[in-house]
Design an enzyme around this catalytic site. Structure first.
Site, PDB file in Angstrom:
ATOM      1  N   GLU A  17      14.222 -15.525   0.462  1.00 59.77           N
ATOM      2  CA  GLU A  17      14.650 -16.418   1.354  1.00 59.77           C
ATOM      3  C   GLU A  17      13.746 -17.554   1.336  1.00 59.77           C
ATOM      4  O   GLU A  17      13.838 -18.627   1.738  1.00 59.77           O
ATOM      5  CB  GLU A  17      14.464 -15.791   2.839  1.00 59.77           C
ATOM      6  CG  GLU A  17      15.501 -14.698   3.275  1.00 59.77           C
ATOM      7  CD  GLU A  17      15.390 -14.130   4.769  1.00 59.77           C
ATOM      8  OE1 GLU A  17      14.380 -14.508   5.171  1.00 59.77           O
ATOM      9  OE2 GLU A  17      16.146 -13.141   5.002  1.00 59.77           O
ATOM     10  N   ASP A  28       0.918  -1.223  -0.202  1.00 57.41           N
ATOM     11  CA  ASP A  28      -0.202  -0.033  -0.115  1.00 57.41           C
ATOM     12  C   ASP A  28       0.776   1.339  -0.245  1.00 57.41           C
ATOM     13  O   ASP A  28       2.015   1.496   0.612  1.00 57.41           O
ATOM     14  CB  ASP A  28      -0.707  -0.192   1.185  1.00 57.41           C
ATOM     15  CG  ASP A  28      -1.912   1.048   1.482  1.00 57.41           C
ATOM     16  OD1 ASP A  28      -2.746   0.991   0.476  1.00 57.41           O
ATOM     17  OD2 ASP A  28      -1.827   1.799   2.049  1.00 57.41           O
TER      18      ASP A  28
HETATM   19  C1  NOJ Z   1      -4.322   3.011  -0.777  1.00 59.31           C
HETATM   20  C2  NOJ Z   1      -5.581   2.003  -0.604  1.00 59.31           C
HETATM   21  O1  NOJ Z   1      -6.103   1.229  -1.805  1.00 59.31           O
HETATM   22  C3  NOJ Z   1      -6.747   2.813   0.050  1.00 59.31           C
HETATM   23  O2  NOJ Z   1      -7.892   2.056   0.108  1.00 59.31           O
HETATM   24  C4  NOJ Z   1      -6.252   3.468   1.376  1.00 59.31           C
HETATM   25  O3  NOJ Z   1      -7.052   4.290   1.783  1.00 59.31           O
HETATM   26  C5  NOJ Z   1      -5.105   4.292   1.120  1.00 59.31           C
HETATM   27  N1  NOJ Z   1      -4.145   3.685   0.360  1.00 59.31           N
HETATM   28  C6  NOJ Z   1      -4.402   4.519   2.628  1.00 59.31           C
HETATM   29  O4  NOJ Z   1      -3.904   3.151   3.049  1.00 59.31           O
END
Ligand code: NOJ
Ligand code: CA
Length: 558
Positions: A268, A218
């Site tokens: 790993e 993310d």
């Molecule tokens: C991207 C994620 O897909 C989204 O749903 C989220 O709100 C933001 N990153 C923050 O983590």
């Protein structure tokens, strides 16, 4: 209409257990709280996923990407993580997780889990320790704390706006301020701190040891930050280019040191664990860095998701991204829908963006689904054609739960039932993302259309009945059966990662051939064209006699 070819492509690239399985995989995204609710409390859970593994197997996906399932107060749908190495008790236990992995693996399906390194939640033990330990402490150094401006530090250290709207700095009891680029409940980590780096390596090993096959990373482009003593204004930040790796917050060159370390850990394992970056960056070239083999290996390409249903735009996007992926040594990814955007069956039923840089469907959602007028039939016809086009492309295809049902966005969620922070922080401007997160309809009737035995945590509209799995299961013309047939054929036909564009009779038609004679033709226009030569394998809509109708895709074998 469908003829199944009888011989397997000789050069089928991805066999189970092989280290390259991800290169052309079909990955199905599950938003766990909205997929299937096994214990009837209205919230989807891990046992619900386990119970639906036969559905996923029949659909024919190679892997599942699971959005966050960690303990969370759900300030941002689970992207506010309290503990990276546990399961949210509201949706299961670590034992349930192990059972889910075992069931998926027994069905030949891999599992990719979401990992959220840019920020934790404010309930994470480290953030709680940082608050308790006070100014200047090593505990505080794991996050980004600053003194405020003004005579008594009563003003934020900078006027920055968070991604969901509202200020990006929040003051704590002793007067200091912490940075959160997303919701207030999501404090940003300080990735210059070694504890943070080591802890994420521990987390990668924790899930890899439990059998997880990979990670979706993310906000991968946000972790490295370089904040000078005097912070720039929001206007100055906005004016700073993100093209050279020097922006204080986004896509900095040093971010790649983090992922090179991650790669050593991922390697790993045998086969090496895979990773795919969510990186919103200025160019395909900047994106390719995240995807290089000594880093994460793959990165999302959201270009198709932002495009209109338009032959010229699709041609440019496919060509550029295939070229960039090749340079990076990666394979590209294709996405039309996910948990952050308006579903593509709806987007394609709204007027085209024609290059306008706005969130597609936002106006329509804000109007409660009335303006501009939605053309549901056109939206679904185009979505089916686009998906069949994508499933023929070289590279990985990422599907979002419910798109195989042709599900549309839900626009009439009452204000008091919304959950997404984006909806609340920017009232009347940002409609939020709840409309694509409504729990799936499995049956035509019942309290929550078979999602569970209780009412679903977000309200489902009555039209979900006709799009339910039950309603589509036996209908050969249904979108569900289109996806099932297409995924089975894709598996059978899959071949080397390249394509050749063929001449087509109009600029509204795209026609390409994969190395083994698998051809994909999409008519983006509205007028029928003559069907090119070849054995018809599948089409996204009925073919006229010797014709390819408008807004329709066909796969041919020559
Ligand atoms: C991207 C994620 O897909 C989204 O749903 C989220 O709100 C933001 N990153 C923050 O983590
Ligand atoms: Ca439940």
């Amino acid at each position: 209409m469908t003829t199944v070819i009888d011989s397997k492509a000789a050069d089928h690239p991805a066999e189970a257990g092989d280290a390259t399985w991800w290169r052309q995989a079909t990955v199905y995204q599950i938003y766990p709280r909205s997929f299937a609710d096994a214990n009837g409390d209205g919230i989807g859970d891990l046992s619900g996923i386990t119970s639906r593994v036969p559905y996923l197997k029949r659909l024919g996906v190679d892997a599942v990407w699971l959005s966050p399932f960690y303990p969370s107060a759900l300030a941002d749908g689970g992207y506010d993580v309290d503990d990276y190495r546990d399961v949210d008790p509201k949706i299961g236990t670590l034992d349930d997780f192990d059972e889910m992995v075992a069931a998926l693996h027994a069905a030949g399906i891999k599992l990719i889990v979401d990992i959220v390194p840019n920020h934790s939640s404010n309930r994470h033990v480290w953030f709680q320790q940082a608050l308790a330990a006070g100014k200047g402490s090593p505990e505080r150094d794991r996050y980004i704390f600053r003194d405020g401006l003004g005579e008594n530090g009563e003003l934020p250290p900078a006027d920055w706006t968070a991604m969901f709207g509202g200020p990006a700095w929040t003051q704590v009891d002793d007067g200091q301020w912490y940075l959160h680029l997303f919701a207030e409940e999501q404090p940003d980590f300080n990735w210059q701190n070694r504890d943070v780096r080591d802890d994420f390596l521990t987390t990668l090993r924790f899930w890899s040891d439990r059998g997880v096959d990979g990670f979706r990373v993310d906000v991968a482009h946000g972790c490295a930050k370089d904040l000078p003593d005097v912070l720039p204004s929001q206007a100055a930040l906005d004016a700073t280019p993100t093209t050279d790796g020097q922006h204080p917050l986004w896509d900095r060159n040093e971010v790649h040191d983090i992922y090179r370390e991650w790669r050593e850990v991922l390697n790993e394992y045998d086969p090496p664990r895979i990773a795919v970056a969510e990186a919103w960056v200025a160019s395909a070239e900047r994106r390719a860095r995240y995807a290089s083999p000594d880093e994460l290996g793959q990165a999302f390409n959201f270009d198709l998701l932002e495009a209109d249903f338009d032959a010229g735009q699709f041609l440019e996007i496919v060509s550029t991204n295939l070229a960039e992926a090749k340079i990076a040594g990666s394979s590209t990814t294709w996405v039309f829908s996910n948990h952050d955007v308006v579903r593509h069956a709806t987007r394609y039923g709204l007027p085209p963006l024609n290059g306008r840089d706005v969130k597609q469907g936002a106006d329509w959602l804000l109007s409660g689904g009335t303006t501009p007028e939605l053309d549901i039939v056109t939206g679904l016809r185009r979505a089916r054609a686009a998906s069949l086009f994508m499933l023929g492309l070289p590279g990985s295809a990422y599907l979002y739960q419910g798109e195989e049902l042709g599900l549309g966005e839900v626009a009439d969620i009452p204000a008091d039932q919304h959950q997404d922070p984006a909806f609340f922080h920017n009232p009347g401007v940002d409609p939020g993302r709840d409309g694509c997160r409504v729990p799936l309809p499995w049956t035509r009737s019942g309290d929550s259309f078979g999602f569970g035995s209780a009412e679903a945590h977000l309200p489902q509209p009555s039209w979900f009945a006709r799009l339910s799995v039950e309603a589509q299961d036996d209908d050969p013309a249904s979108t569900l059966n289109l996806y099932r047939r297409a995924l089975a054929l894709r598996d059978e036909l899959q071949t080397a990662e390249s394509l050749e564009w063929l001449e087509s009779e109009s600029a509204d038609v795209l026609h390409f051939r994969r190395p083994n004679g698998w051809e994909v033709v999409t008519n983006f226009g509205t007028e029928p064209i003559a069907l090119p030569e070849g054995e018809v394998l599948i089409s996204s809509g009925d073919l006229g006699d010797g014709m390819l109708p408008g807004e329709t895709t066909v796969w041919l074998k020559n």
